[in-house]
Design a protein around this motif. Structure first.
Motif, mmCIF file in Angstrom:
data_model
loop_
_atom_site.group_PDB
_atom_site.id
_atom_site.type_symbol
_atom_site.label_atom_id
_atom_site.label_comp_id
_atom_site.label_asym_id
_atom_site.label_seq_id
_atom_site.Cartn_x
_atom_site.Cartn_y
_atom_site.Cartn_z
ATOM 1 N N ASP A 115 -2.572 -50.222 78.132
ATOM 2 C CA ASP A 115 -1.230 -50.680 77.811
ATOM 3 C C ASP A 115 -0.355 -51.251 78.860
ATOM 4 O O ASP A 115 -0.042 -50.630 79.849
ATOM 5 C CB ASP A 115 -0.595 -49.473 77.055
ATOM 6 C CG ASP A 115 0.873 -50.094 76.582
ATOM 7 O OD1 ASP A 115 1.049 -51.370 76.063
ATOM 8 O OD2 ASP A 115 1.962 -49.253 76.360
ATOM 9 N N ALA A 137 2.888 -51.931 79.083
ATOM 10 C CA ALA A 137 4.078 -51.235 79.408
ATOM 11 C C ALA A 137 3.817 -50.071 80.040
ATOM 12 O O ALA A 137 4.727 -49.744 80.947
ATOM 13 C CB ALA A 137 4.725 -51.083 78.105
ATOM 14 N N ALA A 138 2.724 -49.384 79.904
ATOM 15 C CA ALA A 138 2.408 -48.076 80.597
ATOM 16 C C ALA A 138 2.497 -48.432 82.271
ATOM 17 O O ALA A 138 2.935 -47.248 83.056
ATOM 18 C CB ALA A 138 1.248 -47.367 80.431
ATOM 19 N N ASN A 161 5.977 -49.863 83.423
ATOM 20 C CA ASN A 161 7.252 -48.807 83.278
ATOM 21 C C ASN A 161 7.268 -48.123 84.619
ATOM 22 O O ASN A 161 8.188 -47.410 84.861
ATOM 23 C CB ASN A 161 6.909 -47.811 82.169
ATOM 24 C CG ASN A 161 7.831 -48.401 81.067
ATOM 25 O OD1 ASN A 161 8.301 -49.321 80.788
ATOM 26 N ND2 ASN A 161 7.644 -47.410 79.984
HETATM 27 C C1 LIG Z 1 8.485 -47.654 78.902
HETATM 28 O O1 LIG Z 1 9.687 -47.388 79.031
HETATM 29 C C2 LIG Z 1 10.443 -47.248 77.625
HETATM 30 C C3 LIG Z 1 11.941 -47.341 78.229
HETATM 31 O O2 LIG Z 1 12.130 -46.313 79.196
HETATM 32 C C4 LIG Z 1 10.163 -46.486 76.917
HETATM 33 O O3 LIG Z 1 10.922 -46.486 75.907
HETATM 34 C C5 LIG Z 1 8.702 -46.785 76.321
HETATM 35 O O4 LIG Z 1 8.120 -45.842 75.653
HETATM 36 C C6 LIG Z 1 7.825 -46.773 77.665
HETATM 37 N N1 LIG Z 1 6.336 -47.094 77.438
HETATM 38 C C7 LIG Z 1 5.674 -46.419 77.874
HETATM 39 C C8 LIG Z 1 3.968 -47.102 77.360
HETATM 40 O O5 LIG Z 1 5.312 -45.501 78.719
#
Ligand SMILES: *[C@@H]1O[C@H](CO)[C@@H](O)[C@H](O)[C@H]1NC(C)=O
Ligand SMILES: *[C@@H]1O[C@H](CO)[C@@H](O)[C@H](O)[C@H]1NC(C)=O
Length: 252
Positions: free
Chosen positions: A94, A96-97, A100
């Motif tokens: 993912d 975003a993982a 982030n």
């Molecule tokens: C990434 O960071 C956002 C905001 O801090 C958070 O809401 C989200 O769950 C995170 N995503 C992952 C995949 O860690």
């Protein structure tokens, strides 16, 4: 009388020649003198030329971890073993993982993908027995299930799919998954399972599903020897054949 003498002489000559040609010892096909160990392996070049490791290389460059790895690779005594996840492995995590992560976390994640020591494939069963093993950051488990080598870390069970490069002091092996240590990922990141069997790793990567070590340089060298000894054998046969033909022709 003269004819008989000529025939006799040419027969003897032919016998001598053919015996020479046929019994001539094959140049013993020694294992080719080991190529002088490359004094310097440029990891960035290796990863960019060897195939689908562009994402990994981008992260290594972005975090400067490539310098840490390169200076270890320059240390010809200890060497380095790098686990390079395929681009498809990064694509499955993912986005975003990864985006982030803080710079420090990303750096640690990259450092987690190498051991500060050179290990040929043949060393992996021992590494499995000695697991967990130390990476540049954190530890991981090496597994050996009937010759199938894996690296288990946190949420990831990665398989070692090919040997990209393995000559002291540098080993680079391809992984089908990104390592996901719990120190960096307290919760499991989402992983998209690959849609189809992973495509064959790119040029330079040698599949090694059949036997442990098949992807190593040693195995490749053996293959090369066999090929050249066949060729030498064929060459000698041909030489013998030509001599016999000439003899037959002279004796007619
Ligand atoms: C990434 O960071 C956002 C905001 O801090 C958070 O809401 C989200 O769950 C995170 N995503 C992952 C995949 O860690
Ligand atoms: C590694 O060695 C090469 C060649 O000697 C040198 O150019 C390079 O700067 C070294 N890299 C590191 C990070 O030590």
């Amino acid at each position: 009388m003269e004819l008989k003498a000529a025939v006799l002489v040419s027969t003897l000559l032919c016998l001598a020649l053919s015996r020479g040609a046929l019994s001539q010892r094959a140049p013993t096909v020694e294992t080719p003198a080991p190529a002088p160990a490359p004094a310097y392996v440029d990891l960035a070049d290796l990863l960019s030329l060897a195939g689908p490791y562009g994402t990994f290389l981008d992260y290594l460059t972005k975090t400067d971890v490539i310098k840490t790895f390169q200076s270890q690779a320059n240390d010809t005594k200890q060497g380095i073993t790098v686990f390079a996840p395929l681009d498809s492995a990064f694509a499955a995590v993912d986005g975003a993982a990864l985006s982030n992560l803080t710079t420090d976390q990303l750096r640690s994640l990259m450092l987690h993908h190498a051991m500060p020591r050179y290990y040929p494939l043949s060393a992996f069963s021992k590494l499995a027995a000695a697991s967990p093993v130390s990476m540049f950051a954190y530890k991981a488990d090496v597994t050996d299930r009937a010759g199938i080598i894996g690296v288990v870390s946190g949420w990831a069970t990665a398989k070692l799919v090919s040997s990209v490069y393995s000559t002291l002091p540098v080993a680079v092996y391809a992984l089908d998954s990104v390592l996901l240590p719990k120190e960096i990922f307290p919760t499991a990141p989402e992983i998209t399972p690959p849609p189809a069997p992973a495509p064959a790793p790119g040029l330079g990567a040698k599949p090694m599903d059949d036997a442990p070590g098949a992807g190593e340089r040693g195995a490749k060298a053996d293959g090369g020897d066999k090929g050249s000894s066949c060729r030498v054998g064929a060459g000698r046969l041909l030489a013998g054949y030509v001599v016999l033909m000439v003899c037959g022709f002279l004796m007619m």
